[in-house]
Design a protein around this motif. Structure first.
Motif, PDB file in Angstrom:
ATOM      1  N   GLN A 103      54.474  -5.675 -10.494  1.00 57.79           N
ATOM      2  CA  GLN A 103      54.625  -5.091  -9.163  1.00 57.79           C
ATOM      3  C   GLN A 103      53.636  -5.732  -8.197  1.00 57.79           C
ATOM      4  O   GLN A 103      52.496  -6.004  -8.569  1.00 57.79           O
ATOM      5  CB  GLN A 103      54.330  -3.587  -9.205  1.00 57.79           C
ATOM      6  N   VAL A 104      54.092  -5.949  -6.985  1.00 57.65           N
ATOM      7  CA  VAL A 104      53.184  -6.349  -5.913  1.00 57.65           C
ATOM      8  C   VAL A 104      53.263  -5.293  -4.827  1.00 57.65           C
ATOM      9  O   VAL A 104      54.334  -4.750  -4.554  1.00 57.65           O
ATOM     10  CB  VAL A 104      53.506  -7.750  -5.328  1.00 57.65           C
ATOM     11  N   GLU A 105      52.134  -4.993  -4.258  1.00 59.70           N
ATOM     12  CA  GLU A 105      52.093  -4.061  -3.142  1.00 59.70           C
ATOM     13  C   GLU A 105      50.845  -4.366  -2.327  1.00 59.70           C
ATOM     14  O   GLU A 105      49.754  -4.432  -2.871  1.00 59.70           O
ATOM     15  CB  GLU A 105      52.052  -2.606  -3.606  1.00 59.70           C
ATOM     16  N   GLY A 106      51.039  -4.589  -1.058  1.00 59.37           N
ATOM     17  CA  GLY A 106      49.894  -4.830  -0.197  1.00 59.37           C
ATOM     18  C   GLY A 106      50.176  -5.890   0.843  1.00 59.37           C
ATOM     19  O   GLY A 106      51.320  -6.292   1.068  1.00 59.37           O
ATOM     20  N   TRP A 107      49.105  -6.333   1.453  1.00 61.19           N
ATOM     21  CA  TRP A 107      49.168  -7.401   2.444  1.00 61.19           C
ATOM     22  C   TRP A 107      49.191  -8.725   1.710  1.00 61.19           C
ATOM     23  O   TRP A 107      48.764  -8.816   0.567  1.00 61.19           O
ATOM     24  CB  TRP A 107      47.954  -7.313   3.373  1.00 61.19           C
ATOM     25  N   PRO A 108      49.673  -9.798   2.327  1.00 54.15           N
ATOM     26  CA  PRO A 108      49.717 -11.094   1.627  1.00 54.15           C
ATOM     27  C   PRO A 108      48.321 -11.564   1.253  1.00 54.15           C
ATOM     28  O   PRO A 108      47.351 -11.291   1.955  1.00 54.15           O
ATOM     29  CB  PRO A 108      50.368 -12.037   2.646  1.00 54.15           C
ATOM     30  N   ASN A 109      48.240 -12.263   0.098  1.00 55.24           N
ATOM     31  CA  ASN A 109      46.933 -12.779  -0.296  1.00 55.24           C
ATOM     32  C   ASN A 109      46.634 -14.057   0.467  1.00 55.24           C
ATOM     33  O   ASN A 109      47.531 -14.741   0.951  1.00 55.24           O
ATOM     34  CB  ASN A 109      46.848 -12.979  -1.821  1.00 55.24           C
ATOM     35  N   ALA A 110      45.394 -14.371   0.585  1.00 53.15           N
ATOM     36  CA  ALA A 110      44.975 -15.510   1.403  1.00 53.15           C
ATOM     37  C   ALA A 110      45.380 -16.852   0.803  1.00 53.15           C
ATOM     38  O   ALA A 110      45.700 -17.779   1.519  1.00 53.15           O
ATOM     39  CB  ALA A 110      43.456 -15.470   1.605  1.00 53.15           C
ATOM     40  N   ALA A 111      45.386 -16.953  -0.516  1.00 47.19           N
ATOM     41  CA  ALA A 111      45.650 -18.243  -1.154  1.00 47.19           C
ATOM     42  C   ALA A 111      47.054 -18.752  -0.861  1.00 47.19           C
ATOM     43  O   ALA A 111      47.253 -19.914  -0.553  1.00 47.19           O
ATOM     44  CB  ALA A 111      45.444 -18.131  -2.664  1.00 47.19           C
ATOM     45  N   GLU A 112      48.038 -17.885  -0.942  1.00 44.37           N
ATOM     46  CA  GLU A 112      49.424 -18.296  -0.780  1.00 44.37           C
ATOM     47  C   GLU A 112      50.054 -17.746   0.490  1.00 44.37           C
ATOM     48  O   GLU A 112      51.173 -18.096   0.807  1.00 44.37           O
ATOM     49  CB  GLU A 112      50.264 -17.808  -1.965  1.00 44.37           C
ATOM     50  N   ASN A 113      49.388 -16.853   1.172  1.00 41.45           N
ATOM     51  CA  ASN A 113      49.976 -16.127   2.294  1.00 41.45           C
ATOM     52  C   ASN A 113      51.271 -15.460   1.841  1.00 41.45           C
ATOM     53  O   ASN A 113      52.285 -15.475   2.511  1.00 41.45           O
ATOM     54  CB  ASN A 113      50.221 -17.022   3.506  1.00 41.45           C
ATOM     55  N   GLY A 114      51.216 -14.916   0.661  1.00 45.59           N
ATOM     56  CA  GLY A 114      52.357 -14.234   0.068  1.00 45.59           C
ATOM     57  C   GLY A 114      51.877 -13.241  -0.971  1.00 45.59           C
ATOM     58  O   GLY A 114      50.709 -12.869  -0.996  1.00 45.59           O
ATOM     59  N   TRP A 115      52.787 -12.822  -1.812  1.00 47.43           N
ATOM     60  CA  TRP A 115      52.502 -11.807  -2.810  1.00 47.43           C
ATOM     61  C   TRP A 115      52.887 -12.362  -4.159  1.00 47.43           C
ATOM     62  O   TRP A 115      53.990 -12.876  -4.336  1.00 47.43           O
ATOM     63  CB  TRP A 115      53.327 -10.556  -2.524  1.00 47.43           C
ATOM     64  N   GLY A 116      52.006 -12.263  -5.140  1.00 50.41           N
ATOM     65  CA  GLY A 116      52.353 -12.763  -6.458  1.00 50.41           C
ATOM     66  C   GLY A 116      51.165 -12.894  -7.367  1.00 50.41           C
ATOM     67  O   GLY A 116      50.103 -12.311  -7.141  1.00 50.41           O
TER      68      GLY A 116
END
Length: 155
Positions: A103-116
């Motif tokens: 599961q992903v939930e939240g704001w995008p991460n800085a490394a990819e500007n996405g979720w994963g």
């Protein structure tokens, strides 16, 4: 004694809420000839879910801390929108129903500007034919978007 007050007309107030009525919530991507993928990363075709455009990104030999030991998998906003997202990422098991699910939930991460995840599934599990993740040299990855933020301007 006087005070001048200036109001910036560009300032807008917004209501933050979730849209949980996501249209076309599931997208499945088949990566064929998986054993011969040699590029650093692969990006799916654009798909629409919830009236927004998305892509999946796979690093077959890992990314970041997952490099050389894991497959890395990310959901990205095609337009690099900064939204709060709830989604389920899956590597599908093509023999049994034992998918690898995160599961992903939240704001995008800085490394990819996405979720994963940089460490989504081990390369050893993918290479083990008895595990059922790569069948006929095809890997199937899937995303199900269950909710994302929406911003409603307040007039």
């Amino acid at each position: 004694f006087g005070i001048d007050i200036f109001v910036d007309q560009s300032y807008q107030r917004e209501v933050f809420s979730y849209d949980e009525n996501v249209t076309n919530p599931i997208f499945t991507w088949n990566l064929t000839n998986f054993s011969t993928l040699y590029n650093y990363s692969y990006t799916s075709n654009t798909f629409s879910s919830g009236n927004r455009n998305w892509v999946l990104k796979v690093y077959p030999n890992g990314y970041g801390v997952g490099k050389d030991n894991y497959l890395s998998l990310f959901l990205l906003s095609e337009n690099n929108e900064i939204n709060y997202v709830k989604a389920t990422l899956r590597v599908l098991n093509q023999i049994t129903s034992r998918n690898v699910v995160k599961q992903v939930e939240g704001w995008p991460n800085a490394a990819e500007n996405g979720w994963g995840f940089q460490e989504f599934i081990t390369l050893a599990d993918l290479q083990d034919k008895s595990k059922g993740f790569v069948v006929s040299d095809m890997l199937q990855v899937q995303v199900e978007i269950t909710a994302f933020s929406k911003h409603t301007p307040i007039n």
